[in-house]
Design a protein around this motif. Structure first.
Motif, mmCIF file in Angstrom:
data_model
loop_
_atom_site.group_PDB
_atom_site.id
_atom_site.type_symbol
_atom_site.label_atom_id
_atom_site.label_comp_id
_atom_site.label_asym_id
_atom_site.label_seq_id
_atom_site.Cartn_x
_atom_site.Cartn_y
_atom_site.Cartn_z
ATOM 1 N N ASN A 153 0.828 -1.213 0.000
ATOM 2 C CA ASN A 153 0.000 0.000 0.000
ATOM 3 C C ASN A 153 0.859 1.258 0.000
ATOM 4 O OD1 ASN A 153 -2.341 -1.497 -0.001
ATOM 5 N ND2 ASN A 153 -2.596 -1.440 2.222
ATOM 6 N N GLU A 187 2.521 1.630 -3.517
ATOM 7 C CA GLU A 187 1.615 2.107 -4.556
ATOM 8 C C GLU A 187 1.436 3.621 -4.527
ATOM 9 O OE1 GLU A 187 -1.943 -0.087 -4.013
ATOM 10 O OE2 GLU A 187 -1.078 -1.990 -4.709
ATOM 11 N N ARG A 188 1.755 4.237 -3.391
ATOM 12 C CA ARG A 188 1.613 5.692 -3.277
ATOM 13 C C ARG A 188 2.901 6.435 -3.624
ATOM 14 N NH1 ARG A 188 -1.004 4.179 1.623
ATOM 15 N NH2 ARG A 188 0.749 4.978 2.847
#
Length: 237
Positions: free
Chosen positions: A173, A176-177
């Motif tokens: 997560n 992905e940023r």
């Protein structure tokens, strides 16, 4: 070995104080770790095997300590053959060290003897190996500071590990940023991985179709034989 270093220094005319936080590359910070800079000399986490884990450490740089360590490299045993084993021999009394309390008042800190070593809470070095034993964190998940992906073959940068280990989702997560600062670093995308996923998807689709066709014909052959057996003279007689 890849690593991350965070350094906090304060300089005045009469003093120079500096603390270095070391993080293994297979760790991820999920909450503020500012409290680690309250460690005064040496801090690390004690794992379930009663051994110091060097994946997250706080050290006070000291040329004298460094030189003394170097003089012991060839005489102190290392059960890993590397830094962690050596540090366990060097800090042999580490299991008896007190746990770092970041909330101790300044008045107390000023009068107490500076401890040579202190243990870090599991919150600062949460081991996914222990997570797998119970399929949950053994500490309050909302208070976790650093997650450590200690399992050798299950590193979070391998896309398939998220199928086997839930905490890998935390790493993915964050990835992905990320902005793309290096090739394939943006949004967690990796052309090689994407090609592999497409290949596996295609392969599984073809394999599934093949198995379905084989089962269909085998099923058809079975019913044909059953029909023949029912209608044949041998069966009816």
């Amino acid at each position: 070995m890849f690593m991350f270093l965070l350094v906090s220094c304060s300089v005045s005319l009469l003093e120079f104080a500096c603390a270095v936080v070391y993080l293994d590359a297979d760790t991820i910070v999920v909450k503020s770790i500012e409290d680690l800079f309250k460690c005064e000399k040496f801090c690390a986490n004690l794992k379930h095997s009663e051994r110091l884990n060097s994946g997250v450490m706080v050290v006070e740089p000291s040329e004298a300590v460094f030189n003394y360590m170097m003089s012991k490299v060839n005489t102190l045993p290392s059960y890993t053959g590397g830094d962690q084993g050596f540090l366990n021999s060097y800090y042999s009394n580490f299991p008896n060290a007190h746990v770092l309390d970041p909330n101790i008042p300044q008045e107390v800190l000023k009068v107490r003897p500076v401890p040579e070593m202190e243990r870090l809470s599991t919150l600062y070095n949460a081991d996914v190996g222990l997570y797998m034993l119970a399929n949950k964190w053994m500490v309050d998940e909302s208070e976790l500071r650093v997650i450590h992906y200690t399992l050798g073959p299950l590193k979070p940068w391998d896309w398939w590990t998220s199928w086997l280990l839930k905490p890998v989702d935390v790493w993915q997560n964050v990835r992905e940023r990320l902005e793309e600062t290096l090739p394939a670093s943006g949004g967690g995308k990796n052309p090689n991985d994407e090609l592999l996923v497409k290949f596996l998807s295609c392969y599984l689709s073809v394999f599934y179709s093949f198995v379905t066709i084989v089962l269909f014909f085998r099923q058809g052959a079975f019913f044909s034989e059953l029909h023949y057996a029912i209608t044949s003279d041998t069966f009816t007689s």
